[in-house]
Design a protein around this motif. Sequence first.
Motif, PDB file in Angstrom:
ATOM      1  N   PHE A 190      -6.824   3.388  -0.477  1.00 53.10           N
ATOM      2  CA  PHE A 190      -5.813   2.342  -0.636  1.00 53.10           C
ATOM      3  C   PHE A 190      -5.989   1.358   0.516  1.00 53.10           C
ATOM      4  CE2 PHE A 190      -4.437   6.316  -2.374  1.00 53.10           C
ATOM      5  CZ  PHE A 190      -3.840   5.998  -3.579  1.00 53.10           C
TER       6      PHE A 190
ATOM      7  N   CYS B  96      -2.359  -4.272  -2.866  1.00 52.86           N
ATOM      8  CA  CYS B  96      -3.159  -3.094  -2.527  1.00 52.86           C
ATOM      9  C   CYS B  96      -4.385  -3.005  -3.433  1.00 52.86           C
ATOM     10  CB  CYS B  96      -2.295  -1.838  -2.689  1.00 52.86           C
ATOM     11  SG  CYS B  96      -3.142  -0.292  -2.350  1.00 52.86           S
TER      12      CYS B  96
ATOM     13  N   THR C 103      -0.105   9.274  -5.786  1.00 54.92           N
ATOM     14  CA  THR C 103      -0.363  10.615  -5.256  1.00 54.92           C
ATOM     15  C   THR C 103       0.756  11.608  -5.569  1.00 54.92           C
ATOM     16  OG1 THR C 103       0.563  10.096  -3.071  1.00 54.92           O
ATOM     17  CG2 THR C 103      -1.816   9.713  -3.398  1.00 54.92           C
TER      18      THR C 103
ATOM     19  N   PHE D 252       0.434   4.043  -2.861  1.00 57.62           N
ATOM     20  CA  PHE D 252       0.005   5.389  -2.451  1.00 57.62           C
ATOM     21  C   PHE D 252       1.016   6.434  -2.903  1.00 57.62           C
ATOM     22  CE2 PHE D 252      -0.089   9.005   0.372  1.00 57.62           C
ATOM     23  CZ  PHE D 252      -1.444   9.294   0.491  1.00 57.62           C
TER      24      PHE D 252
ATOM     25  N   ALA E 112      -1.805   9.505   4.384  1.00 57.74           N
ATOM     26  CA  ALA E 112      -0.884   8.472   3.891  1.00 57.74           C
ATOM     27  C   ALA E 112      -0.880   7.301   4.862  1.00 57.74           C
ATOM     28  CB  ALA E 112       0.516   9.054   3.749  1.00 57.74           C
ATOM     29  N   PRO E 113      -0.931   6.084   4.369  1.00 61.47           N
ATOM     30  CA  PRO E 113      -1.104   5.640   2.987  1.00 61.47           C
ATOM     31  C   PRO E 113      -2.529   5.175   2.696  1.00 61.47           C
ATOM     32  CG  PRO E 113      -0.279   3.816   4.263  1.00 61.47           C
ATOM     33  CD  PRO E 113      -0.504   4.973   5.229  1.00 61.47           C
TER      34      PRO E 113
ATOM     35  N   VAL F 299      -6.932  -0.431  -4.852  1.00 60.68           N
ATOM     36  CA  VAL F 299      -7.131   1.001  -5.063  1.00 60.68           C
ATOM     37  C   VAL F 299      -8.565   1.220  -5.533  1.00 60.68           C
ATOM     38  CG1 VAL F 299      -6.414   3.046  -6.358  1.00 60.68           C
ATOM     39  CG2 VAL F 299      -4.718   1.299  -5.737  1.00 60.68           C
TER      40      VAL F 299
ATOM     41  N   ARG G 273       0.806  -1.214   0.000  1.00 57.79           N
ATOM     42  CA  ARG G 273       0.000   0.000   0.000  1.00 57.79           C
ATOM     43  C   ARG G 273       0.845   1.271   0.000  1.00 57.79           C
ATOM     44  NH1 ARG G 273      -4.349   1.186   4.725  1.00 57.79           N
ATOM     45  NH2 ARG G 273      -2.493   0.845   5.984  1.00 57.79           N
TER      46      ARG G 273
END
Length: 148
Positions: free
Chosen positions: A94, A101, A22, A18, A73-74, A103, A14
């Motif tokens: 996430f 992970c 991002t 992330f 985060a995250p 999403v 993750r």
Amino acid sequence: MFTITERIDIGKDREEVFAFLTDPANRARWDASVVSEELLTPPPVKEGSAIRTRMSVMGRPIAFDWRVTEFQAPRAMAATTTSGTMPTSLRFTFAEQDGWCRVTATIEASPAGMLRLVEPIVAQTASSTLAAGLARARELLESDSSST
């Protein structure tokens, strides 16, 4: 107004997913509609940050300015447009899943004026672009050549 949601599972942890999704410097790598994306406020990205996205949609240049409204985060990031062709919000979540992970990306947009007349086409285009972008992000992250 329309809302679209796309989900994808990525075979990375993750934190890495992330960080990649991002980071404005990576956006044009995974989203084919994006020409460039830049952070307008001092780094790092955080709640309150301003971001400018330059896109090409159906061969036309479009720019959106965003304000980051959530940055955990995250786990999650969200942003809302402050300028552009239509009011839009975007939220990524996430979820850690045993070394991979999940999403989830949701876009809410309110086409106005002439765009309202073609809202179903705008929504379908946004959905297919988002799905393709997330698939490209997965490809980049899962390949040996990815770098975040």
